[in-house]
Design a protein around this motif. Sequence first.
Motif, PDB file in Angstrom:
ATOM      1  N   SER A   1     -68.158  21.471 -47.773  1.00 25.26           N
ATOM      2  CA  SER A   1     -68.467  20.504 -48.647  1.00 25.26           C
ATOM      3  C   SER A   1     -67.697  20.202 -49.702  1.00 25.26           C
ATOM      4  CB  SER A   1     -70.008  20.928 -49.141  1.00 25.26           C
ATOM      5  OG  SER A   1     -70.917  21.343 -48.169  1.00 25.26           O
ATOM      6  N   VAL A   2     -67.304  18.974 -49.890  1.00 20.21           N
ATOM      7  CA  VAL A   2     -66.775  18.452 -50.988  1.00 20.21           C
ATOM      8  C   VAL A   2     -67.264  18.731 -52.288  1.00 20.21           C
ATOM      9  CG1 VAL A   2     -65.459  16.186 -51.848  1.00 20.21           C
ATOM     10  CG2 VAL A   2     -65.805  16.643 -49.264  1.00 20.21           C
ATOM     11  N   MET A   3     -66.341  19.203 -53.042  1.00 24.44           N
ATOM     12  CA  MET A   3     -66.887  19.524 -54.271  1.00 24.44           C
ATOM     13  C   MET A   3     -66.257  18.750 -55.575  1.00 24.44           C
ATOM     14  SD  MET A   3     -69.210  22.033 -53.893  1.00 24.44           S
ATOM     15  CE  MET A   3     -69.407  22.756 -55.374  1.00 24.44           C
ATOM     16  N   ASP A   4     -65.174  18.142 -55.226  1.00 28.33           N
ATOM     17  CA  ASP A   4     -64.553  17.344 -56.214  1.00 28.33           C
ATOM     18  C   ASP A   4     -63.512  16.622 -55.519  1.00 28.33           C
ATOM     19  OD1 ASP A   4     -64.093  15.838 -58.685  1.00 28.33           O
ATOM     20  OD2 ASP A   4     -62.833  17.643 -59.215  1.00 28.33           O
ATOM     21  N   VAL A   5     -63.233  15.280 -55.789  1.00 29.94           N
ATOM     22  CA  VAL A   5     -62.164  14.405 -55.330  1.00 29.94           C
ATOM     23  C   VAL A   5     -61.371  13.812 -56.443  1.00 29.94           C
ATOM     24  CG1 VAL A   5     -61.488  12.509 -53.984  1.00 29.94           C
ATOM     25  CG2 VAL A   5     -63.231  13.929 -53.146  1.00 29.94           C
ATOM     26  N   VAL A   6     -59.913  13.932 -56.614  1.00 28.37           N
ATOM     27  CA  VAL A   6     -59.288  13.223 -57.438  1.00 28.37           C
ATOM     28  C   VAL A   6     -58.262  12.433 -56.704  1.00 28.37           C
ATOM     29  CG1 VAL A   6     -57.098  13.478 -59.194  1.00 28.37           C
ATOM     30  CG2 VAL A   6     -58.973  15.426 -59.060  1.00 28.37           C
ATOM     31  N   ASP A   7     -58.582  11.043 -56.456  1.00 26.89           N
ATOM     32  CA  ASP A   7     -58.090   9.953 -55.586  1.00 26.89           C
ATOM     33  C   ASP A   7     -56.987   9.201 -56.798  1.00 26.89           C
ATOM     34  OD1 ASP A   7     -57.199   8.032 -54.248  1.00 26.89           O
ATOM     35  OD2 ASP A   7     -59.326   7.381 -53.541  1.00 26.89           O
ATOM     36  N   ALA A   8     -55.751   9.802 -56.781  1.00 26.69           N
ATOM     37  CA  ALA A   8     -54.708   8.995 -57.594  1.00 26.69           C
ATOM     38  C   ALA A   8     -53.780   8.769 -56.712  1.00 26.69           C
ATOM     39  CB  ALA A   8     -54.104  10.197 -58.399  1.00 26.69           C
ATOM     40  N   SER A   9     -54.201   8.142 -55.410  1.00 32.55           N
ATOM     41  CA  SER A   9     -53.103   7.636 -54.404  1.00 32.55           C
ATOM     42  C   SER A   9     -52.630   6.535 -54.833  1.00 32.55           C
ATOM     43  CB  SER A   9     -53.923   7.271 -52.943  1.00 32.55           C
ATOM     44  OG  SER A   9     -55.233   6.407 -53.230  1.00 32.55           O
ATOM     45  N   GLY A  10     -52.980   5.699 -55.605  1.00 35.16           N
ATOM     46  CA  GLY A  10     -52.092   4.647 -56.367  1.00 35.16           C
ATOM     47  C   GLY A  10     -51.502   4.763 -57.460  1.00 35.16           C
TER      48      GLY A  10
END
Length: 206
Positions: free
Chosen positions: A118-127
């Motif tokens: 289960s996803v607990m956290d996401v840091v989307d800094a792909s940009g």
Amino acid sequence: MKWLFGLIGTALFVLPHIVFGSVTVNEIAWMGNTNSASDEWIELYNTEGVDVDLTDWALDAVDGTPAVVLSGLIRANGYFLLERTNDDSVSGIVADQVYVGALGNGGGNLSLKDSNGSVMDVVDASGGWPAGDNDTKHTMQRVNSQSAGGWITADATPKTENVFFVAPPPVSTPQVISPSPIPTPQPISSSPTPTPQPSPVPVVQP
């Protein structure tokens, strides 16, 4: 069959009180430090008031690097420090776990999952990383450790509160207003009726 239930009951009794809770990525030194650009580290934060067993949790990047299988315990409202390659990335603080794999300076996409996937956290800094400075080596920190808020650039705070930590507001206790006591009615005292006095009989002189 009774012995099986007894064994399960005993096991449940002796196991420590550790449950899965809400753990977030709290600070990222994707730029390394002034000693070396390779001295990268990542800090996790436990927002819950109970310890969390991180065994078989995973911190993975979409591009495959890093890919960390976690182990160990993160204390209630505590921090978990991941240092890259060795325990020298953060001077004077012992790493909770050492991992391999560099973070790209151009950004990354990290996903923190528990042992069930289960996803607990996401840091989307792909940009591109939204905070942190490669020149000054200031880290990328969550504005508020208690929530998945925005990110700021600030002095590194490994295993301590972030620079702009905002404590949650205290829970207000409802004020109980006691009703005013009802006054006890007092008896009305009546004045006694005066007893009529007989008029004096005039004395007639002979």
